[in-house]
Design a protein around this motif. Structure first.
Motif, PDB file in Angstrom:
ATOM      1  N   PHE A 160       0.788  -1.109  -0.019  1.00 12.20           N
ATOM      2  CA  PHE A 160       0.116   0.031  -0.138  1.00 12.20           C
ATOM      3  C   PHE A 160       0.728   1.362   0.093  1.00 12.20           C
ATOM      4  N   ALA A 161       0.312   2.264  -0.451  1.00 13.79           N
ATOM      5  CA  ALA A 161       0.805   3.738  -0.478  1.00 13.79           C
ATOM      6  C   ALA A 161      -0.325   4.609   0.131  1.00 13.79           C
ATOM      7  N   ALA A 162       0.097   5.374   1.016  1.00 15.81           N
ATOM      8  CA  ALA A 162      -0.996   6.528   1.675  1.00 15.81           C
ATOM      9  C   ALA A 162      -0.396   7.657   2.269  1.00 15.81           C
ATOM     10  N   GLY A 163       0.553   8.030   1.630  1.00 15.63           N
ATOM     11  CA  GLY A 163       1.404   9.360   2.158  1.00 15.63           C
ATOM     12  C   GLY A 163       2.827   8.732   2.757  1.00 15.63           C
ATOM     13  N   CYS A 164       3.160   9.773   3.470  1.00 23.81           N
ATOM     14  CA  CYS A 164       4.555   9.241   4.376  1.00 23.81           C
ATOM     15  C   CYS A 164       4.737   7.956   4.805  1.00 23.81           C
ATOM     16  N   PHE A 165       5.382   7.211   4.374  1.00 25.99           N
ATOM     17  CA  PHE A 165       5.564   5.795   4.747  1.00 25.99           C
ATOM     18  C   PHE A 165       5.752   5.715   6.316  1.00 25.99           C
ATOM     19  N   TRP A 166       6.626   6.415   6.986  1.00 25.47           N
ATOM     20  CA  TRP A 166       6.771   6.314   8.260  1.00 25.47           C
ATOM     21  C   TRP A 166       5.213   6.218   9.098  1.00 25.47           C
ATOM     22  N   GLY A 167       4.456   7.014   8.793  1.00 26.66           N
ATOM     23  CA  GLY A 167       3.034   6.984   9.359  1.00 26.66           C
ATOM     24  C   GLY A 167       2.256   5.608   9.017  1.00 26.66           C
ATOM     25  N   VAL A 168       2.282   5.256   7.783  1.00 29.26           N
ATOM     26  CA  VAL A 168       1.565   4.357   7.280  1.00 29.26           C
ATOM     27  C   VAL A 168       1.979   3.084   8.060  1.00 29.26           C
ATOM     28  N   GLU A 169       3.403   2.893   8.082  1.00 36.47           N
ATOM     29  CA  GLU A 169       3.834   1.701   8.944  1.00 36.47           C
ATOM     30  C   GLU A 169       3.513   1.756  10.160  1.00 36.47           C
ATOM     31  N   HIS A 170       3.849   3.004  10.979  1.00 33.73           N
ATOM     32  CA  HIS A 170       3.395   2.997  12.346  1.00 33.73           C
ATOM     33  C   HIS A 170       1.917   2.688  12.388  1.00 33.73           C
TER      34      HIS A 170
END
Length: 164
Positions: free
Chosen positions: A6-16
């Protein structure tokens, strides 16, 4: 184990956010780059929006513990899928909303969940999330992995907060 990307903006926040809510289901996340044209992209180039890649996460999951449909629904819950090429302060195609499917079953599930989310949560706005075949996933540099766990006072990603 199955794979979801998935991609949904900044990957730091998505992963978190995925880790915070689904780690109990045994998922494993990696941040990286997907959907571009450059071989072995690096963050400085992706950030400048010159590689065509989206900041993405790749999730390894056990479908007996969490379904792909549940992951897709959660993906929609954690970002605004009606904004084209941006989330919060992050602007550019590298922050686009994308579901990269790995099989025809995943494609059908993603399309069905998207339809349901559109009708239930965004009846007045069009979801602009792309649903496309998975491309090669390139791991981001190691310092990006689990970034917000290592830096709890780091960048405030809009994907920290669930929408519904």
């Amino acid at each position: 184990m199955e794979k979801a990307t998935f991609a949904a903006g900044c990957f730091w926040g998505v992963e978190h956010c995925f880790n915070k809510h689904h780690r109990k289901n045994g998922i494993a996340c990696r941040v990286g780059y997907c959907g571009g044209v450059t071989t072995n992209p690096l963050y400085p180039d992706v950030k400048k929006d010159v590689t065509g890649h989206a900041e993405s996460i790749e999730i390894q999951f056990d479908s007996s513990k969490v379904s792909y449909a549940d992951l897709v629904e959660f993906f929609y819950k954690m970002h605004d899928p009606t904004t084209l090429n941006y989330q919060g302060p992050d602007v550019g195609t590298q922050y686009r909303s994308v579901i990269f499917y790995h099989s025809n079953d995943q494609k059908q599930i993603a399309e069905q969940v998207t339809k349901e989310v559109q009708e239930k949560h965004y009846p007045e706005q069009k979801i602009v999330t792309l649903i496309v075949p998975a491309a090669k996933f390139w791991d981001a540099e190691e310092y990006h992995q689990l970034y917000l766990e290592k830096n709890p006072d780091g960048y405030e990603c809009p994907t920290h907060f669930l929408r519904w």
